[in-house]
Motif scaffolding. Structure first.
Motif, PDB file in Angstrom:
ATOM      1  N   GLU A  19      49.802 -46.089  69.142  1.00 44.07           N
ATOM      2  CA  GLU A  19      49.718 -47.662  68.951  1.00 44.07           C
ATOM      3  C   GLU A  19      49.183 -48.219  69.839  1.00 44.07           C
ATOM      4  O   GLU A  19      48.367 -49.306  69.740  1.00 44.07           O
ATOM      5  CB  GLU A  19      51.129 -48.163  68.274  1.00 44.07           C
ATOM      6  CG  GLU A  19      51.481 -47.450  66.965  1.00 44.07           C
ATOM      7  CD  GLU A  19      52.887 -47.768  66.747  1.00 44.07           C
ATOM      8  OE1 GLU A  19      53.716 -48.497  67.584  1.00 44.07           O
ATOM      9  OE2 GLU A  19      53.357 -47.355  65.589  1.00 44.07           O
ATOM     10  N   THR A  20      49.582 -48.158  71.229  1.00 40.84           N
ATOM     11  CA  THR A  20      49.016 -49.066  72.297  1.00 40.84           C
ATOM     12  C   THR A  20      47.492 -48.642  72.156  1.00 40.84           C
ATOM     13  O   THR A  20      46.781 -49.638  72.592  1.00 40.84           O
ATOM     14  CB  THR A  20      49.946 -48.497  73.448  1.00 40.84           C
ATOM     15  OG1 THR A  20      51.243 -49.047  73.486  1.00 40.84           O
ATOM     16  CG2 THR A  20      49.469 -49.303  74.768  1.00 40.84           C
ATOM     17  N   LEU A  21      47.087 -47.650  72.347  1.00 44.47           N
ATOM     18  CA  LEU A  21      45.874 -47.307  72.582  1.00 44.47           C
ATOM     19  C   LEU A  21      44.804 -47.745  71.580  1.00 44.47           C
ATOM     20  O   LEU A  21      43.946 -48.617  71.709  1.00 44.47           O
ATOM     21  CB  LEU A  21      45.613 -45.798  72.540  1.00 44.47           C
ATOM     22  CG  LEU A  21      45.940 -44.887  73.700  1.00 44.47           C
ATOM     23  CD1 LEU A  21      45.889 -43.328  73.394  1.00 44.47           C
ATOM     24  CD2 LEU A  21      44.993 -45.493  74.866  1.00 44.47           C
ATOM     25  N   LEU A  22      45.376 -47.756  70.087  1.00 45.10           N
ATOM     26  CA  LEU A  22      44.635 -48.302  69.152  1.00 45.10           C
ATOM     27  C   LEU A  22      44.778 -49.678  69.249  1.00 45.10           C
ATOM     28  O   LEU A  22      43.571 -50.414  68.944  1.00 45.10           O
ATOM     29  CB  LEU A  22      45.324 -48.040  67.534  1.00 45.10           C
ATOM     30  CG  LEU A  22      45.060 -46.493  67.224  1.00 45.10           C
ATOM     31  CD1 LEU A  22      46.025 -46.374  65.944  1.00 45.10           C
ATOM     32  CD2 LEU A  22      43.852 -46.336  67.088  1.00 45.10           C
ATOM     33  N   ALA A  23      45.701 -50.488  69.638  1.00 42.16           N
ATOM     34  CA  ALA A  23      45.707 -51.938  69.807  1.00 42.16           C
ATOM     35  C   ALA A  23      44.880 -52.290  70.946  1.00 42.16           C
ATOM     36  O   ALA A  23      43.932 -53.508  70.800  1.00 42.16           O
ATOM     37  CB  ALA A  23      47.151 -52.464  70.240  1.00 42.16           C
ATOM     38  N   GLU A  24      44.600 -51.164  71.737  1.00 45.47           N
ATOM     39  CA  GLU A  24      43.484 -51.785  73.065  1.00 45.47           C
ATOM     40  C   GLU A  24      42.026 -51.663  72.580  1.00 45.47           C
ATOM     41  O   GLU A  24      41.281 -52.323  72.978  1.00 45.47           O
ATOM     42  CB  GLU A  24      43.828 -50.883  74.174  1.00 45.47           C
ATOM     43  CG  GLU A  24      45.164 -51.313  74.968  1.00 45.47           C
ATOM     44  CD  GLU A  24      45.200 -52.749  75.733  1.00 45.47           C
ATOM     45  OE1 GLU A  24      44.099 -53.161  75.953  1.00 45.47           O
ATOM     46  OE2 GLU A  24      46.264 -53.205  75.707  1.00 45.47           O
ATOM     47  N   LEU A  25      41.828 -50.646  71.648  1.00 50.65           N
ATOM     48  CA  LEU A  25      40.780 -50.278  71.325  1.00 50.65           C
ATOM     49  C   LEU A  25      40.049 -50.925  69.980  1.00 50.65           C
ATOM     50  O   LEU A  25      38.937 -51.216  69.908  1.00 50.65           O
ATOM     51  CB  LEU A  25      40.406 -48.566  70.728  1.00 50.65           C
ATOM     52  CG  LEU A  25      40.623 -47.611  71.901  1.00 50.65           C
ATOM     53  CD1 LEU A  25      40.604 -46.200  71.331  1.00 50.65           C
ATOM     54  CD2 LEU A  25      39.531 -47.713  72.951  1.00 50.65           C
ATOM     55  N   ALA A  26      41.051 -51.582  69.382  1.00 46.97           N
ATOM     56  CA  ALA A  26      40.599 -52.846  68.090  1.00 46.97           C
ATOM     57  C   ALA A  26      39.634 -53.437  68.597  1.00 46.97           C
ATOM     58  O   ALA A  26      38.579 -53.657  67.947  1.00 46.97           O
ATOM     59  CB  ALA A  26      41.684 -52.906  67.389  1.00 46.97           C
ATOM     60  N   PRO A  27      39.897 -54.508  69.506  1.00 44.31           N
ATOM     61  CA  PRO A  27      38.922 -55.463  70.060  1.00 44.31           C
ATOM     62  C   PRO A  27      37.561 -54.768  70.281  1.00 44.31           C
ATOM     63  O   PRO A  27      36.612 -55.539  70.106  1.00 44.31           O
ATOM     64  CB  PRO A  27      39.506 -56.146  71.179  1.00 44.31           C
ATOM     65  CG  PRO A  27      40.897 -55.865  71.028  1.00 44.31           C
ATOM     66  CD  PRO A  27      41.138 -54.466  70.370  1.00 44.31           C
ATOM     67  N   ALA A  75      36.049 -52.169  69.257  1.00 48.93           N
ATOM     68  CA  ALA A  75      35.441 -51.488  67.983  1.00 48.93           C
ATOM     69  C   ALA A  75      34.902 -52.887  67.239  1.00 48.93           C
ATOM     70  O   ALA A  75      33.760 -52.553  66.799  1.00 48.93           O
ATOM     71  CB  ALA A  75      36.535 -50.789  67.266  1.00 48.93           C
ATOM     72  N   GLN A  76      35.742 -53.791  67.298  1.00 48.07           N
ATOM     73  CA  GLN A  76      35.204 -55.143  66.473  1.00 48.07           C
ATOM     74  C   GLN A  76      33.933 -55.591  67.001  1.00 48.07           C
ATOM     75  O   GLN A  76      33.101 -56.102  66.542  1.00 48.07           O
ATOM     76  CB  GLN A  76      36.260 -56.224  66.487  1.00 48.07           C
ATOM     77  CG  GLN A  76      37.298 -55.858  65.626  1.00 48.07           C
ATOM     78  CD  GLN A  76      38.390 -56.741  65.457  1.00 48.07           C
ATOM     79  OE1 GLN A  76      38.523 -57.676  66.251  1.00 48.07           O
ATOM     80  NE2 GLN A  76      39.327 -56.796  64.615  1.00 48.07           N
ATOM     81  N   GLU A  77      33.933 -55.652  68.530  1.00 50.35           N
ATOM     82  CA  GLU A  77      32.716 -56.081  69.132  1.00 50.35           C
ATOM     83  C   GLU A  77      31.454 -55.056  68.993  1.00 50.35           C
ATOM     84  O   GLU A  77      30.179 -55.619  69.016  1.00 50.35           O
ATOM     85  CB  GLU A  77      32.684 -56.016  70.734  1.00 50.35           C
ATOM     86  CG  GLU A  77      33.771 -57.268  71.152  1.00 50.35           C
ATOM     87  CD  GLU A  77      34.155 -57.274  72.628  1.00 50.35           C
ATOM     88  OE1 GLU A  77      33.674 -56.495  73.368  1.00 50.35           O
ATOM     89  OE2 GLU A  77      35.026 -58.055  73.044  1.00 50.35           O
ATOM     90  N   ALA A  78      31.622 -53.835  68.851  1.00 52.24           N
ATOM     91  CA  ALA A  78      30.538 -53.212  68.695  1.00 52.24           C
ATOM     92  C   ALA A  78      30.150 -53.205  67.219  1.00 52.24           C
ATOM     93  O   ALA A  78      29.277 -53.449  66.625  1.00 52.24           O
ATOM     94  CB  ALA A  78      31.120 -51.560  68.902  1.00 52.24           C
TER      95      ALA A  78
END
Length: 146
Positions: A133-141, A143-146
């Motif tokens: 969950e921590t990794l996904l929370a960090e990767l979500a922004p 992924a949205q920028e890309a």
């Protein structure tokens, strides 16, 4: 009627003062001071905007640090739980080995070992889920920028 010439004179003097003031305002020297003051005001406004931007960035960083500290405290608590469970499992396994060495087959000890093992697995799984969950929370922004 004698007051009229006196009033006319006072009005003429006042008008002369006004003309002198207007001429002083219109002097090129004063305009350069005005332009310089406006330039200083613009520079100060730009500096203030920069400081406000830095303050906003600092507040965002402070919020991120607070969130990370909270996550770290949760991870430390979870680590404590996991260590306690592992120690319990090690103790039960030692009891189980001792019973097996004596040739005793104690179902209660086996059950305790299995329960402790299950608790350790559940705690480890919960830790893994929090990490994901921590990794996904960090990767979500990202992924949205890309």
């Amino acid at each position: 009627m004698s007051d009229i010439p006196q009033l006319e004179q006072r009005i003429a003097v006042a008008l002369e003062r006004i003309r002198a003031g207007v001429d002083a305002l219109a002097a090129p020297q004063d305009m350069s001071e005005l332009v310089a003051a406006e330039a200083r005001a613009d520079a100060l406004a730009a500096e203030l905007a920069g400081v406000k931007s830095q303050l906003g960035a600092a507040r965002e960083i402070e919020a991120e640090v607070t969130a990370l500290r909270t996550k770290l405290a949760e991870a430390d608590a979870e680590k404590g739980e996991l260590l306690t469970t592992i120690q319990s499992l090690q103790g039960v396994n030692a009891d189980l080995r001792a019973a097996a060495a004596e040739g005793l087959s104690d179902p209660d000890v086996i059950n305790k070992a299995l329960v402790a093992d299950l608790e350790a697995l559940q705690t480890a799984r919960a830790a893994d889920l929090r990490d994901i969950e921590t990794l996904l929370a960090e990767l979500a922004p990202i992924a949205q920028e890309a």
